[in-house]
Enzyme design. Sequence first.
Site, PDB file in Angstrom:
ATOM      1  N   ASP A 251      31.409 -53.773  29.098  1.00 30.46           N
ATOM      2  CA  ASP A 251      32.173 -54.542  30.075  1.00 30.46           C
ATOM      3  C   ASP A 251      32.451 -55.911  29.452  1.00 30.46           C
ATOM      4  OD1 ASP A 251      33.175 -55.448  32.576  1.00 30.46           O
ATOM      5  OD2 ASP A 251      31.788 -54.088  33.584  1.00 30.46           O
TER       6      ASP A 251
ATOM      7  N   ASP B 165      37.306 -56.733  32.287  1.00 26.96           N
ATOM      8  CA  ASP B 165      37.085 -57.193  33.654  1.00 26.96           C
ATOM      9  C   ASP B 165      38.166 -58.173  34.090  1.00 26.96           C
ATOM     10  OD1 ASP B 165      35.301 -57.509  36.019  1.00 26.96           O
ATOM     11  OD2 ASP B 165      35.168 -59.576  35.312  1.00 26.96           O
TER      12      ASP B 165
ATOM     13  N   GLU C 271      40.849 -53.471  34.154  1.00 31.92           N
ATOM     14  CA  GLU C 271      40.695 -53.427  35.607  1.00 31.92           C
ATOM     15  C   GLU C 271      41.993 -53.931  36.219  1.00 31.92           C
ATOM     16  OE1 GLU C 271      38.206 -56.356  37.438  1.00 31.92           O
ATOM     17  OE2 GLU C 271      37.723 -55.068  39.120  1.00 31.92           O
TER      18      GLU C 271
ATOM     19  N   ASP D 157      32.050 -52.001  42.835  1.00 26.61           N
ATOM     20  CA  ASP D 157      32.678 -52.946  43.764  1.00 26.61           C
ATOM     21  C   ASP D 157      33.023 -52.280  45.090  1.00 26.61           C
ATOM     22  OD1 ASP D 157      32.640 -55.088  42.007  1.00 26.61           O
ATOM     23  OD2 ASP D 157      34.611 -54.608  41.166  1.00 26.61           O
TER      24      ASP D 157
HETATM   25  O1  TEU Z   1      36.212 -57.547  39.965  1.00 26.21           O
HETATM   26  C1  TEU Z   1      37.428 -58.226  40.057  1.00 26.21           C
HETATM   27  C2  TEU Z   1      37.987 -58.312  41.385  1.00 26.21           C
HETATM   28  O2  TEU Z   1      39.172 -58.540  41.533  1.00 26.21           O
HETATM   29  C3  TEU Z   1      37.090 -58.260  42.587  1.00 26.21           C
HETATM   30  O3  TEU Z   1      37.634 -59.119  43.530  1.00 26.21           O
HETATM   31  C4  TEU Z   1      36.999 -56.951  43.208  1.00 26.21           C
HETATM   32  O4  TEU Z   1      38.274 -56.516  43.574  1.00 26.21           O
HETATM   33  C5  TEU Z   1      36.145 -57.087  44.435  1.00 26.21           C
HETATM   34  O5  TEU Z   1      34.845 -57.391  44.012  1.00 26.21           O
HETATM   35  C6  TEU Z   1      36.110 -55.853  45.251  1.00 26.21           C
HETATM   36  O6  TEU Z   1      35.339 -56.021  46.371  1.00 26.21           O
HETATM   37  C7  TEU Z   1      35.499 -57.719  38.781  1.00 26.21           C
HETATM   38  C8  TEU Z   1      34.189 -56.960  38.815  1.00 26.21           C
HETATM   39  O7  TEU Z   1      34.434 -55.587  38.919  1.00 26.21           O
HETATM   40  C9  TEU Z   1      33.331 -57.490  39.924  1.00 26.21           C
HETATM   41  O8  TEU Z   1      32.115 -56.792  40.032  1.00 26.21           O
HETATM   42  C10 TEU Z   1      33.066 -58.936  39.630  1.00 26.21           C
HETATM   43  O9  TEU Z   1      32.356 -59.479  40.708  1.00 26.21           O
HETATM   44  C11 TEU Z   1      34.360 -59.709  39.418  1.00 26.21           C
HETATM   45  O10 TEU Z   1      35.233 -59.072  38.510  1.00 26.21           O
HETATM   46  C12 TEU Z   1      34.065 -61.046  38.819  1.00 26.21           C
HETATM   47  O11 TEU Z   1      33.692 -60.888  37.485  1.00 26.21           O
END
Ligand code: TEU
Length: 549
Positions: free
Chosen positions: A89, A191, A247, A324
């Site tokens: 990641d 990410d 992502e 998430d």
């Molecule tokens: O998520 C990015 C993101 O846009 C988040 O707002 C996500 O859509 C949200 O958590 C959903 O509920 C990434 C990672 O996957 C997440 O775990 C991290 O918290 C975030 O980046 C910050 O690095």
Amino acid sequence: MVYQLYPRSFQDSDGDGVGDLNGITQRLDYLQSLGIDAIWLNPICASPNDDNGYDISDYRAIMKEMGTMQDFDALLAGMKKRNIKLIMDLVLNHSSDEHDWFKGAKSSRDNKYYNYYHWWPAEKGTPPKRYSLFDEEANAWRYNSATKSYYLHYFSRKQPDLNWENPALRNEMYAIMKFWLDKGVSGFRLDAFPFMAKDTSWPAMPADFTNDQFVRYYGADKKVHDYLKEMNEKVLDKYTDVYTVGEGGVIPFSKVMDYVNEDNHELNTLYHDEIGNIWGRDSLDLGEYKTDRKNVTGVKQIVSKWDEKFRNKGWNTVYLTNHDQSRAVSRYGNDSPAYRIPSAKMLYTFLLTQRAVPYIYNGDEIGMTNIRFKNIEQYNDLQTRNRYYILLKESKEKAEAYLLNQQELSRDNSRTPMQWNNSANAGFTGGNPWLPVNPNYPEVNVEAAEKDKNSILNYVRQMSRLRHDRKDILVYGKYSLLDGANPDVFVYTRESGGKKLLVLLNFHGTNAVTNTGIDFSKAKLLISNYENTVADGHLRPYEAAVFEL
Ligand code: TEU
């Protein structure tokens, strides 16, 4: 097939209540038995864990709870031996505020790291409004008195956004990527990559700002393409067999090909959130949720339109849940005792018959369910906690409604420890788990599933064998939707080289009939989640089957 592994919750080997790298190494035979090709590891780098590793304080060191670099090397060697690739990641958009870069940056405007971050000088007044996704006050700008300026943080205030316009920062990130590739990792999950590039003229957000304008004000600026191209030129091109997945939830459908068309030399794949969006998701407008679990027709349209997009170029991915989102069987299937097993198997039949890279999230292969915390104090996730308290300031009703909603959608639902057996703490840890174990572990655990030939786990293994054995059809073959308007049943064929497979999926807990016009007389059953499945277009609740035609 990619297995997404949340290291914090997978297996603790030293009793501190947090999963670690040696724990994963101990479980490699299990992972191999799933027939997976690669593992995407959620962040394992040094971090104060404000956002469980998505706030990195040293990109070249292992988080102390997770072990040492020697442990990492041993894990990687164990994976290589089993022919499983490792996808790291890569947190590009922000670092931790405890990273040395930020410690320097916040000390003075003259510090060499100041321009590694985005700042708004206080002499220009209050910065233009930007919401933060995780902040206690939902404000993405935070004042720093030593520099008399505000730093930007789209996520928590402990996750300052990195300034990709600065070539020095970009080169640091490329060197970090090389460091891990030289160690032997096979790729990266990027990410929140669309946020790397912002419109740094910081245009004022309109009063009627809505989520679909998110990209305009938050990222995916043209410069993202430049950065990705440069990343290929300077790093990825120098290695063979490296895989990238971005992502891409906020990338508009019409722009997807710009990123993953191989001629553009940017990303191999990205993943979208459209299935999750139609079936219930937290939105940026605090407290507003849509849930439409009955909308199978909508899901079919999404799957079909994405398949069409990749008909000739690029390659798709598919997932049902991740760290998430909440548990797949709770969200898309039915986790009641009667239907947990058949509905989870149905979801796997869907996932592993797609023309896309399927992502399996750890614990789903045994049908782990949402834990559904009742009180805000039980939550660990900063997103749930901070949003709850923002809403509480507005009204108690809003906060209560949010709490109910989080029982279904909170990220902590999918982060509870992996359930290995029926001993204390499900065999996850000898200590106190960082997040409670789901109380259903005496029944839902790997050891019990191993012993039961009809378990979800053994079904996943069979499906995974089928996918690999019939790779020409199930991975690469053409997809065609049948009975598209049927509101209960998802039916499609996959075909290649004159051979055709039929996939029948009942997404609902009632009997259903499908009208495909297909001649079932020669249909041969390859797999199904019920006894005595017959090919006549009738499906029992959550029934799933694959036939060769
Ligand atoms: O998520 C990015 C993101 O846009 C988040 O707002 C996500 O859509 C949200 O958590 C959903 O509920 C990434 C990672 O996957 C997440 O775990 C991290 O918290 C975030 O980046 C910050 O690095």
